[in-house]
Motif scaffolding. Sequence first.
Motif, PDB file in Angstrom:
ATOM      1  N   UNK A  19       0.803  -1.221   0.000  1.00 13.87           N
ATOM      2  CA  UNK A  19       0.000   0.000   0.000  1.00 13.87           C
ATOM      3  C   UNK A  19       0.835   1.270   0.000  1.00 13.87           C
ATOM      4  N   UNK A  20       2.152   1.161   0.114  1.00 12.05           N
ATOM      5  CA  UNK A  20       2.999   2.349   0.055  1.00 12.05           C
ATOM      6  C   UNK A  20       2.888   2.996  -1.329  1.00 12.05           C
ATOM      7  N   UNK A  21       2.965   4.341  -1.422  1.00 12.14           N
ATOM      8  CA  UNK A  21       2.885   4.992  -2.743  1.00 12.14           C
ATOM      9  C   UNK A  21       3.925   4.485  -3.731  1.00 12.14           C
ATOM     10  N   UNK A  22       5.074   4.065  -3.241  1.00  9.70           N
ATOM     11  CA  UNK A  22       6.105   3.497  -4.116  1.00  9.70           C
ATOM     12  C   UNK A  22       6.077   1.972  -4.100  1.00  9.70           C
ATOM     13  N   UNK A  23       5.018   1.380  -3.571  1.00  8.68           N
ATOM     14  CA  UNK A  23       4.964  -0.068  -3.440  1.00  8.68           C
ATOM     15  C   UNK A  23       4.553  -0.760  -4.723  1.00  8.68           C
ATOM     16  N   UNK A  24       4.825  -2.071  -4.781  1.00 10.98           N
ATOM     17  CA  UNK A  24       4.508  -2.862  -5.966  1.00 10.98           C
ATOM     18  C   UNK A  24       5.500  -2.599  -7.077  1.00 10.98           C
ATOM     19  N   UNK A  25       5.032  -2.738  -8.325  1.00  8.41           N
ATOM     20  CA  UNK A  25       5.910  -2.488  -9.465  1.00  8.41           C
ATOM     21  C   UNK A  25       6.002  -0.984  -9.687  1.00  8.41           C
ATOM     22  N   UNK A  26       7.053  -0.397  -9.170  1.00  4.23           N
ATOM     23  CA  UNK A  26       7.294   1.034  -9.335  1.00  4.23           C
ATOM     24  C   UNK A  26       8.522   1.291 -10.208  1.00  4.23           C
ATOM     25  N   UNK A  27       9.603   0.536  -9.968  1.00  2.00           N
ATOM     26  CA  UNK A  27      10.853   0.763 -10.691  1.00  2.00           C
ATOM     27  C   UNK A  27      10.666   0.625 -12.201  1.00  2.00           C
ATOM     28  N   UNK A  28      11.060   1.648 -12.925  1.00  2.00           N
ATOM     29  CA  UNK A  28      10.952   1.612 -14.368  1.00  2.00           C
ATOM     30  C   UNK A  28       9.542   1.774 -14.877  1.00  2.00           C
ATOM     31  N   UNK A  29       8.623   2.140 -13.987  1.00  4.00           N
ATOM     32  CA  UNK A  29       7.218   2.300 -14.357  1.00  4.00           C
ATOM     33  C   UNK A  29       6.685   3.629 -13.807  1.00  4.00           C
TER      34      UNK A  29
END
Length: 344
Positions: A105-115
């Motif tokens: 649930x973090x704003x940078x959580x999940x697939x964030x890198x490169x997206x």
Amino acid sequence: MLAYTYIEPGHFALRDKPKPTLRDPRDAIVRVTLASICTSDLHIKHGSVPRAVPGVTVGHEMVGVVEQVGAAVTSVRPGDRVAVNVETFCGHCFFCQHGYVNNCTDPDGGWALGCRIDGGQAAYVRVPYADQGLDIIPAGVSDRQALFVGDVLATGYWAAKRAPIDPQDTVLLIGAGPTGICTLLCTLLRRPRRVIVCESDPLRLRFIREHYPDVLTVTPAHALEFVRHNSGHGGADVVIELAGTADSFRLAWECARPNATVSLVALYDAPQVLPLPEMYGKNLTFQTGGVDACDGAALLRLIVAGELDTTPLITHIFPLTEIDAAYALFESRRDGVMKVAITF
């Protein structure tokens, strides 16, 4: 530094960007030593990932060396060689505590890198939540051996782990691209009675036959009859769909026996439809993506033990300055390409 950047749908380009800096005490800065191109990068390019942010540096498959860490980082330190996880996750929310890190649930959580935040097709990358997002590469494991730990191999491991694969099962994998091969490797770790790979590309079928001779192969046109003939109960016990087309979506549930599990790992470019009247009575269980990539340490142990080897997937190598040509090759599937490594 040069960074391969998402400009707009249909257009990536090398741009000069500042070297990233720490923004949070839980961040780390990693000097990228080897990266790769993923099919998900192509989905961004094609406009199939609405959450992708124009201007972002793309790329989420990489290994490197830790250059700097925030004050709160405890698991890595400067100089450590690391595999970078495709997903960033806090480790504390409900979803992380249950291993569902894709839904952090973090704003940078999940697939964030490169997206949604700058990724690793650049000389340096900032990794949020470094304690969860970085795994130290053991001595004796090369960059090439570790390159896919954070994403495509993690996806294969997750796909095989969550599907209820038993020793007596017949498992059908649809698609023999890089994710399909990694899923095959991790499926074989579970030692099912029979594994069948369905693929239309003759070069990919040849790759399977050369490297994994005990695996049965079939083309989509003959898959339904072949799977029924080679299964004990009229179809596969587990089907893992990795091709991501309308035809492969339909073939997945058609080839499944009644009460089977159909696991959808592919990222689709368009909505798919379940024709429920046709399926009535099959009583199938569907699983949907995407990957909970939190098994990097386990994967590295399997690599050290000789249980996993993804280096045959690296068929081509390009420097970052020639990444346009690398993308063109990967997207066109020319020259027997499976995975392209990017050097710095």
